[in-house]
Design a protein around this motif. Structure first.
Motif, PDB file in Angstrom:
ATOM      1  N   VAL A  13     -50.523  47.673 -14.285  1.00 33.75           N
ATOM      2  CA  VAL A  13     -50.305  48.779 -13.511  1.00 33.75           C
ATOM      3  C   VAL A  13     -49.728  49.843 -14.444  1.00 33.75           C
ATOM      4  O   VAL A  13     -50.135  51.094 -14.625  1.00 33.75           O
ATOM      5  CB  VAL A  13     -49.422  48.468 -12.310  1.00 33.75           C
ATOM      6  N   ASP A  14     -48.855  49.371 -15.434  1.00 31.05           N
ATOM      7  CA  ASP A  14     -48.468  50.245 -16.373  1.00 31.05           C
ATOM      8  C   ASP A  14     -49.633  50.766 -17.384  1.00 31.05           C
ATOM      9  O   ASP A  14     -49.438  52.059 -17.492  1.00 31.05           O
ATOM     10  CB  ASP A  14     -47.368  49.436 -17.244  1.00 31.05           C
ATOM     11  N   ARG A  15     -50.472  50.061 -17.656  1.00 31.98           N
ATOM     12  CA  ARG A  15     -51.588  50.453 -18.435  1.00 31.98           C
ATOM     13  C   ARG A  15     -52.488  51.615 -17.695  1.00 31.98           C
ATOM     14  O   ARG A  15     -52.831  52.440 -18.371  1.00 31.98           O
ATOM     15  CB  ARG A  15     -52.478  49.346 -18.789  1.00 31.98           C
ATOM     16  N   ARG A  16     -52.624  51.070 -16.553  1.00 30.87           N
ATOM     17  CA  ARG A  16     -53.663  52.001 -15.719  1.00 30.87           C
ATOM     18  C   ARG A  16     -52.746  53.442 -15.199  1.00 30.87           C
ATOM     19  O   ARG A  16     -53.590  54.349 -15.056  1.00 30.87           O
ATOM     20  CB  ARG A  16     -54.013  51.393 -14.393  1.00 30.87           C
ATOM     21  N   CYS A  17     -51.512  53.500 -15.361  1.00 36.47           N
ATOM     22  CA  CYS A  17     -50.955  54.477 -14.956  1.00 36.47           C
ATOM     23  C   CYS A  17     -50.265  55.353 -16.077  1.00 36.47           C
ATOM     24  O   CYS A  17     -48.992  55.407 -16.055  1.00 36.47           O
ATOM     25  CB  CYS A  17     -49.942  54.186 -13.754  1.00 36.47           C
ATOM     26  N   GLU A  27     -36.819  60.073 -19.664  1.00 40.15           N
ATOM     27  CA  GLU A  27     -36.658  60.240 -17.991  1.00 40.15           C
ATOM     28  C   GLU A  27     -37.211  59.206 -17.516  1.00 40.15           C
ATOM     29  O   GLU A  27     -38.087  58.472 -18.316  1.00 40.15           O
ATOM     30  CB  GLU A  27     -37.324  61.534 -17.412  1.00 40.15           C
ATOM     31  N   GLN A  28     -36.877  58.883 -16.304  1.00 32.98           N
ATOM     32  CA  GLN A  28     -37.310  57.830 -15.415  1.00 32.98           C
ATOM     33  C   GLN A  28     -38.877  58.191 -15.394  1.00 32.98           C
ATOM     34  O   GLN A  28     -39.515  59.230 -15.040  1.00 32.98           O
ATOM     35  CB  GLN A  28     -36.625  57.785 -14.154  1.00 32.98           C
ATOM     36  N   PRO A  29     -39.829  56.992 -15.269  1.00 31.23           N
ATOM     37  CA  PRO A  29     -41.275  57.196 -14.889  1.00 31.23           C
ATOM     38  C   PRO A  29     -41.537  57.619 -13.559  1.00 31.23           C
ATOM     39  O   PRO A  29     -40.346  57.659 -12.746  1.00 31.23           O
ATOM     40  CB  PRO A  29     -41.704  55.875 -15.136  1.00 31.23           C
ATOM     41  N   ASP A  30     -42.574  58.012 -13.198  1.00 27.43           N
ATOM     42  CA  ASP A  30     -43.037  58.569 -12.015  1.00 27.43           C
ATOM     43  C   ASP A  30     -43.285  57.281 -11.171  1.00 27.43           C
ATOM     44  O   ASP A  30     -44.346  56.873 -11.272  1.00 27.43           O
ATOM     45  CB  ASP A  30     -44.128  59.450 -12.033  1.00 27.43           C
ATOM     46  N   TRP A  31     -42.024  56.707 -10.262  1.00 33.49           N
ATOM     47  CA  TRP A  31     -42.323  55.578  -9.679  1.00 33.49           C
ATOM     48  C   TRP A  31     -43.266  55.586  -8.594  1.00 33.49           C
ATOM     49  O   TRP A  31     -43.980  54.365  -8.349  1.00 33.49           O
ATOM     50  CB  TRP A  31     -40.911  55.173  -9.226  1.00 33.49           C
ATOM     51  N   LEU A  32     -43.397  56.653  -7.916  1.00 35.43           N
ATOM     52  CA  LEU A  32     -44.463  56.805  -6.747  1.00 35.43           C
ATOM     53  C   LEU A  32     -45.811  56.981  -7.345  1.00 35.43           C
ATOM     54  O   LEU A  32     -46.653  56.059  -6.677  1.00 35.43           O
ATOM     55  CB  LEU A  32     -44.232  58.259  -5.989  1.00 35.43           C
ATOM     56  N   ALA A  33     -46.053  57.162  -8.496  1.00 30.86           N
ATOM     57  CA  ALA A  33     -47.399  57.118  -9.337  1.00 30.86           C
ATOM     58  C   ALA A  33     -47.666  55.764  -9.614  1.00 30.86           C
ATOM     59  O   ALA A  33     -48.781  55.461  -9.253  1.00 30.86           O
ATOM     60  CB  ALA A  33     -47.479  58.087 -10.376  1.00 30.86           C
ATOM     61  N   LEU A  34     -46.728  55.120 -10.019  1.00 31.12           N
ATOM     62  CA  LEU A  34     -46.709  53.648 -10.131  1.00 31.12           C
ATOM     63  C   LEU A  34     -47.076  52.883  -8.974  1.00 31.12           C
ATOM     64  O   LEU A  34     -47.769  51.895  -9.021  1.00 31.12           O
ATOM     65  CB  LEU A  34     -45.666  53.081 -10.944  1.00 31.12           C
ATOM     66  N   LEU A  35     -46.321  53.314  -8.039  1.00 29.41           N
ATOM     67  CA  LEU A  35     -46.435  52.415  -6.545  1.00 29.41           C
ATOM     68  C   LEU A  35     -47.956  52.667  -6.117  1.00 29.41           C
ATOM     69  O   LEU A  35     -48.493  51.745  -5.659  1.00 29.41           O
ATOM     70  CB  LEU A  35     -45.587  53.147  -5.628  1.00 29.41           C
ATOM     71  N   GLN A  40     -53.282  50.310  -5.061  1.00 32.25           N
ATOM     72  CA  GLN A  40     -54.701  50.132  -5.681  1.00 32.25           C
ATOM     73  C   GLN A  40     -55.077  48.676  -5.913  1.00 32.25           C
ATOM     74  O   GLN A  40     -56.168  48.325  -5.458  1.00 32.25           O
ATOM     75  CB  GLN A  40     -55.092  51.285  -6.150  1.00 32.25           C
ATOM     76  N   LEU A  41     -54.453  48.252  -7.110  1.00 33.11           N
ATOM     77  CA  LEU A  41     -54.547  47.156  -7.822  1.00 33.11           C
ATOM     78  C   LEU A  41     -54.478  46.077  -6.568  1.00 33.11           C
ATOM     79  O   LEU A  41     -55.385  44.956  -6.629  1.00 33.11           O
ATOM     80  CB  LEU A  41     -53.762  46.745  -8.722  1.00 33.11           C
ATOM     81  N   ALA A  42     -53.465  45.996  -5.799  1.00 34.14           N
ATOM     82  CA  ALA A  42     -53.454  44.967  -4.952  1.00 34.14           C
ATOM     83  C   ALA A  42     -54.402  44.788  -3.631  1.00 34.14           C
ATOM     84  O   ALA A  42     -55.084  43.628  -3.328  1.00 34.14           O
ATOM     85  CB  ALA A  42     -52.086  45.096  -4.027  1.00 34.14           C
ATOM     86  N   GLY A  43     -55.041  46.038  -3.418  1.00 32.03           N
ATOM     87  CA  GLY A  43     -56.045  45.919  -2.619  1.00 32.03           C
ATOM     88  C   GLY A  43     -57.475  45.846  -3.235  1.00 32.03           C
ATOM     89  O   GLY A  43     -58.171  44.684  -2.477  1.00 32.03           O
ATOM     90  N   GLN A  44     -57.534  45.820  -4.557  1.00 33.47           N
ATOM     91  CA  GLN A  44     -58.568  45.260  -5.130  1.00 33.47           C
ATOM     92  C   GLN A  44     -58.632  43.615  -5.421  1.00 33.47           C
ATOM     93  O   GLN A  44     -59.602  43.120  -5.074  1.00 33.47           O
ATOM     94  CB  GLN A  44     -58.840  45.794  -6.595  1.00 33.47           C
ATOM     95  N   LEU A  45     -57.353  43.267  -5.500  1.00 31.60           N
ATOM     96  CA  LEU A  45     -57.464  41.814  -5.384  1.00 31.60           C
ATOM     97  C   LEU A  45     -57.519  40.963  -4.020  1.00 31.60           C
ATOM     98  O   LEU A  45     -58.154  39.798  -4.110  1.00 31.60           O
ATOM     99  CB  LEU A  45     -55.915  41.438  -6.183  1.00 31.60           C
ATOM    100  N   GLN A  46     -57.061  41.815  -3.272  1.00 34.16           N
ATOM    101  CA  GLN A  46     -57.187  41.193  -1.994  1.00 34.16           C
ATOM    102  C   GLN A  46     -58.735  41.193  -1.419  1.00 34.16           C
ATOM    103  O   GLN A  46     -59.060  40.275  -0.924  1.00 34.16           O
ATOM    104  CB  GLN A  46     -56.419  42.112  -0.719  1.00 34.16           C
ATOM    105  N   ALA A  47     -59.317  42.414  -1.596  1.00 31.28           N
ATOM    106  CA  ALA A  47     -60.676  42.278  -1.412  1.00 31.28           C
ATOM    107  C   ALA A  47     -61.744  41.294  -2.187  1.00 31.28           C
ATOM    108  O   ALA A  47     -62.427  40.541  -1.737  1.00 31.28           O
ATOM    109  CB  ALA A  47     -61.554  43.693  -1.815  1.00 31.28           C
ATOM    110  N   LEU A  48     -61.114  41.172  -3.300  1.00 29.16           N
ATOM    111  CA  LEU A  48     -61.798  39.806  -4.082  1.00 29.16           C
ATOM    112  C   LEU A  48     -61.592  38.535  -3.473  1.00 29.16           C
ATOM    113  O   LEU A  48     -62.396  37.531  -3.491  1.00 29.16           O
ATOM    114  CB  LEU A  48     -61.190  39.882  -5.709  1.00 29.16           C
ATOM    115  N   ALA A  49     -60.446  38.387  -3.146  1.00 30.37           N
ATOM    116  CA  ALA A  49     -59.806  37.135  -2.347  1.00 30.37           C
ATOM    117  C   ALA A  49     -60.678  36.911  -1.129  1.00 30.37           C
ATOM    118  O   ALA A  49     -61.078  35.764  -0.932  1.00 30.37           O
ATOM    119  CB  ALA A  49     -58.486  37.125  -2.150  1.00 30.37           C
ATOM    120  N   ASP A  50     -60.672  37.797  -0.441  1.00 33.04           N
ATOM    121  CA  ASP A  50     -61.358  38.062   0.928  1.00 33.04           C
ATOM    122  C   ASP A  50     -62.967  37.664   0.600  1.00 33.04           C
ATOM    123  O   ASP A  50     -63.501  36.583   1.245  1.00 33.04           O
ATOM    124  CB  ASP A  50     -61.404  39.371   1.587  1.00 33.04           C
TER     125      ASP A  50
END
Length: 238
Positions: A13-17, A27-35, A40-50
């Motif tokens: 996630v850190d690499r992609r964002c 300053e603090q990173p943009d946590w919403l952007a990281l979220l 998105q990554l979780a969705g891709q993993l779930q689709a792969l698992a499905d």
């Protein structure tokens, strides 16, 4: 294969964002952007698992297991598993394919049996499509790519399994998606038969799987293939 742990996924996630991290690190990173990227990554993993589970459900159904048995294996009720996987996958008979594609399918089946694979993946399809001269190999040539190089590249990725030869071999979810795309494309061009170039473009458009990786490494993309076929069709009508 080692599955990624949580630290691996956080690092991804850190690499992609990279844009979420502000210059100077003060300053603090943009946590919403990281979220957003994490979701998105979780969705891709779930689709792969499905897709993984769907593939083995297909195998179980092909080999006579009941919905009750499958539900028990998945830890859910028969009704739940039917609701999730009830839609039967369309079967494509030789009558829906051109002669060239039927010949390519002979090579596809031979590749799966020779490598003792109990599935037909996108790699088998691409290997079969590039085994002989046909509209798929001519499309690759028109796009400036050597069909022989693609054939060798995908052949190097065919892995030896441990399955016994079977009369019926299930297609993987990505392979089924590819031929669904191919059928829709052939219909758009007014044909009642799927040709080799239709399936090649289907494999590229799926965007996932061994075939898509090989085509991408060869420098191809679905838009380029479509443009090449469009130019070919227009020149034929001039």
């Amino acid at each position: 294969m080692t599955l990624p742990d949580l630290d691996d996924l956080i690092a991804e996630v850190d690499r992609r964002c990279g844009t979420a991290h502000r210059a100077g690190g003060q300053e603090q990173p943009d946590w919403l952007a990281l979220l957003t990227v994490a979701a998105q990554l979780a969705g891709q993993l779930q689709a792969l698992a499905d897709d993984l589970v769907e593939d083995y459900v297909e195998h179980c159904r092909m080999h006579g297991n009941s919905w009750t048995d499958i539900g028990t294996a998945l830890g859910v009720t028969r009704q739940a598993v039917q609701q999730r996987f009830h839609a039967p996958h369309k079967r494509y008979s030789p009558e829906t394919m051109t002669g060239d594609l039927r010949q390519a399918m002979v090579h596809v089946k031979q590749a799966a049996v020779h490598h003792r694979n109990n599935y037909i993946g996108t790699e088998h399809l691409l290997w079969g499509l590039t085994a002989e001269d046909n509209s798929a190999t001519r499309l690759l040539q028109a796009a400036g790519v050597s069909p022989e190089a693609v054939h060798q590249s995908v052949g190097n990725r065919l892995s030896m399994g441990a399955s016994q030869a079977a009369e019926r071999i299930a297609w993987t979810p990505y392979s089924r998606k590819a031929i669904d795309i191919a059928e829709a494309r052939s219909e758009q061009h007014g044909s009642d038969r799927i040709d080799c170039e239709d399936l090649l473009i289907g494999l590229a458009r799926v965007g996932r799987g061994v075939a898509a990786d090989v085509l991408t490494e060869a420098g191809l993309d679905p838009a380029a293939l479509d443009a090449t076929t469009a130019d070919s069709h227009s020149s034929q009508h001039e």
